[in-house]
Write a protein that holds these residues in place. Sequence first.
Motif, PDB file in Angstrom:
ATOM      1  N   ARG A  14       0.827  -1.210   0.000  1.00 28.05           N
ATOM      2  CA  ARG A  14       0.000   0.000   0.000  1.00 28.05           C
ATOM      3  C   ARG A  14       0.863   1.262   0.000  1.00 28.05           C
ATOM      4  NH1 ARG A  14      -5.094   1.809   1.317  1.00 28.05           N
ATOM      5  NH2 ARG A  14      -5.853  -0.308   1.544  1.00 28.05           N
ATOM      6  N   TYR A 357     -11.406   4.722  -9.639  1.00 27.70           N
ATOM      7  CA  TYR A 357     -12.204   4.605  -8.410  1.00 27.70           C
ATOM      8  C   TYR A 357     -12.250   3.163  -7.922  1.00 27.70           C
ATOM      9  CZ  TYR A 357     -16.481   4.288  -5.591  1.00 27.70           C
ATOM     10  OH  TYR A 357     -17.385   4.018  -4.601  1.00 27.70           O
ATOM     11  N   VAL A 358     -12.441   2.220  -8.844  1.00 26.22           N
ATOM     12  CA  VAL A 358     -12.512   0.799  -8.475  1.00 26.22           C
ATOM     13  C   VAL A 358     -11.169   0.325  -7.917  1.00 26.22           C
ATOM     14  CG1 VAL A 358     -12.842  -1.534  -9.376  1.00 26.22           C
ATOM     15  CG2 VAL A 358     -14.361   0.305 -10.102  1.00 26.22           C
ATOM     16  N   GLN A 359     -10.068   0.708  -8.579  1.00 27.29           N
ATOM     17  CA  GLN A 359      -8.748   0.296  -8.112  1.00 27.29           C
ATOM     18  C   GLN A 359      -8.415   0.922  -6.765  1.00 27.29           C
ATOM     19  OE1 GLN A 359      -6.176   1.402 -11.340  1.00 27.29           O
ATOM     20  NE2 GLN A 359      -6.631  -0.425 -12.539  1.00 27.29           N
ATOM     21  N   LYS A 360      -8.798   2.180  -6.567  1.00 25.42           N
ATOM     22  CA  LYS A 360      -8.501   2.861  -5.303  1.00 25.42           C
ATOM     23  C   LYS A 360      -9.188   2.165  -4.137  1.00 25.42           C
ATOM     24  CE  LYS A 360      -8.966   7.330  -2.987  1.00 25.42           C
ATOM     25  NZ  LYS A 360      -9.447   8.731  -3.103  1.00 25.42           N
ATOM     26  N   ASN A 361     -10.394   1.664  -4.356  1.00 24.85           N
ATOM     27  CA  ASN A 361     -11.144   0.994  -3.298  1.00 24.85           C
ATOM     28  C   ASN A 361     -10.903  -0.512  -3.276  1.00 24.85           C
ATOM     29  OD1 ASN A 361     -13.198   3.101  -2.024  1.00 24.85           O
ATOM     30  ND2 ASN A 361     -13.081   3.541  -4.213  1.00 24.85           N
ATOM     31  N   GLU A 362      -9.911  -0.973  -4.079  1.00 29.16           N
ATOM     32  CA  GLU A 362      -9.490  -2.380  -4.093  1.00 29.16           C
ATOM     33  C   GLU A 362     -10.683  -3.305  -4.343  1.00 29.16           C
ATOM     34  OE1 GLU A 362      -7.397  -3.091  -0.471  1.00 29.16           O
ATOM     35  OE2 GLU A 362      -5.706  -1.808  -1.019  1.00 29.16           O
ATOM     36  N   ARG A 363     -11.454  -2.975  -5.365  1.00 31.91           N
ATOM     37  CA  ARG A 363     -12.606  -3.791  -5.744  1.00 31.91           C
ATOM     38  C   ARG A 363     -12.424  -4.275  -7.169  1.00 31.91           C
ATOM     39  NH1 ARG A 363     -17.300   0.398  -4.554  1.00 31.91           N
ATOM     40  NH2 ARG A 363     -18.466  -1.102  -5.798  1.00 31.91           N
ATOM     41  N   ASP A 370     -22.356   3.296  -8.376  1.00 32.85           N
ATOM     42  CA  ASP A 370     -20.967   3.727  -8.239  1.00 32.85           C
ATOM     43  C   ASP A 370     -20.573   4.668  -9.370  1.00 32.85           C
ATOM     44  OD1 ASP A 370     -20.577   2.159  -5.944  1.00 32.85           O
ATOM     45  OD2 ASP A 370     -20.151   0.388  -7.151  1.00 32.85           O
TER      46      ASP A 370
END
Length: 418
Positions: A14, A357-363, A370
């Motif tokens: 991280r 956004y998806v990568q930042k929230n690890e999804r 969304d």
Amino acid sequence: MLTIAVIGPTWLKRRIHEAFAMFPNITMHYFETNDISELMPNVVHALRQAHCILFTHRAYEQSVREQRQLPIPTYYVPLKGGCIYEAYFQLVQQQKITTLSVDGMELAYLTQPLTQMNQACTTAAVTYHLTNEAETVKAHLIHCHHLKHGVMTCSHYVAQELQARGITVVLLKPTIEDVVVLIERILLSTDERRQKEHQIVLGKIEVHSQTLLNKSFKSQSLKKYKVDRIVANFADELNGYLLPTTTLQYNFICHRGEFERITEGYKVLPVLRDIFQIEQAIICCGVGFGMTIQAAAAHADIALTQAQQHKTTCAFIVTEQRNVFGPITVDAPVVYSLTNTRINDKQAYQLEKVRAYVQKNERTIFTSNDVALVLQITVRTANRLLTQWVDANYIDIHGVERVNRKGRPRQYYTFVDV
């Protein structure tokens, strides 16, 4: 675009990602390695993808060098005094510390921070580099003599063993600032970087201010003079040239190395902020890179069009490979490619913003809600965008939500390349 392979443990992933997020002009691949014995398979994969390899520990680099000679440059993140402040703060929160047992760091880096904090601690230096299993076990045994004192270690194995014995221990992690300094040094040392230093950068700035044009001639002239001075000073900072065109439109030209130095790697563009403080207007800036003036000008036109479509004060950059960076505002820029012909430029920007956004929230999955939240649009518009992206084969339907209430179930989507 420079590609760097980072080889390090899971618990540092991280922090490394946070540091590389400040450099949108770098592609980073992280290979998780929690044991020195797992290094070589990851090194082989890294050689196929990257221009250089960055190890999170010097021990990793030394271990690889002993086994084979690599055809690409290698670097490691040194542990310096900055990480002591964080580690010491964690220790004193748990108990009063009078003696420190440390490994993985030179004693000189440890003494100065403790002196600055006025902490009279006795240090027991164990070993500087844990390059093999024998040295790691040795460090573990020496730490065990300090059952009532604090331990700082760079080895996850040592930390786990000491915690099992009830010893207060914290992991030494390099600070984000140390990683950023190293990344900047890597940028300046690569052959590819030296070639890009002399690329031509052509920028176009437009100030859209209807109120300024409607003011009196004296007030209008004074404001325009101030804006002219700001842009001229910006061109001087770049060691470039200013090419004035029409009213409230400016062109500047410089070298890429100077431009990246002033913009801190495409993160900020001071001239936009300075002009906005003078005149509350929409300021659009397009910057193009190229080996020739013609190529740079063509890319600058594309970038300026992108900025105009954004309808806010911002800047976009189009590189020689037709990659787009932007918008350069307060937020971190999004990176996407102009080679997407199945959707327009605006949708390409929106698609990459959702991906970020998806990568930042690890999804790995997301919904129309969304998308509506990220792009600040209605759910109906989001569903229409998602349908177009599915047809263009950028995303796929992952599944349908099971609900125990009234209403239609929501669909889950995922990116095709995930």
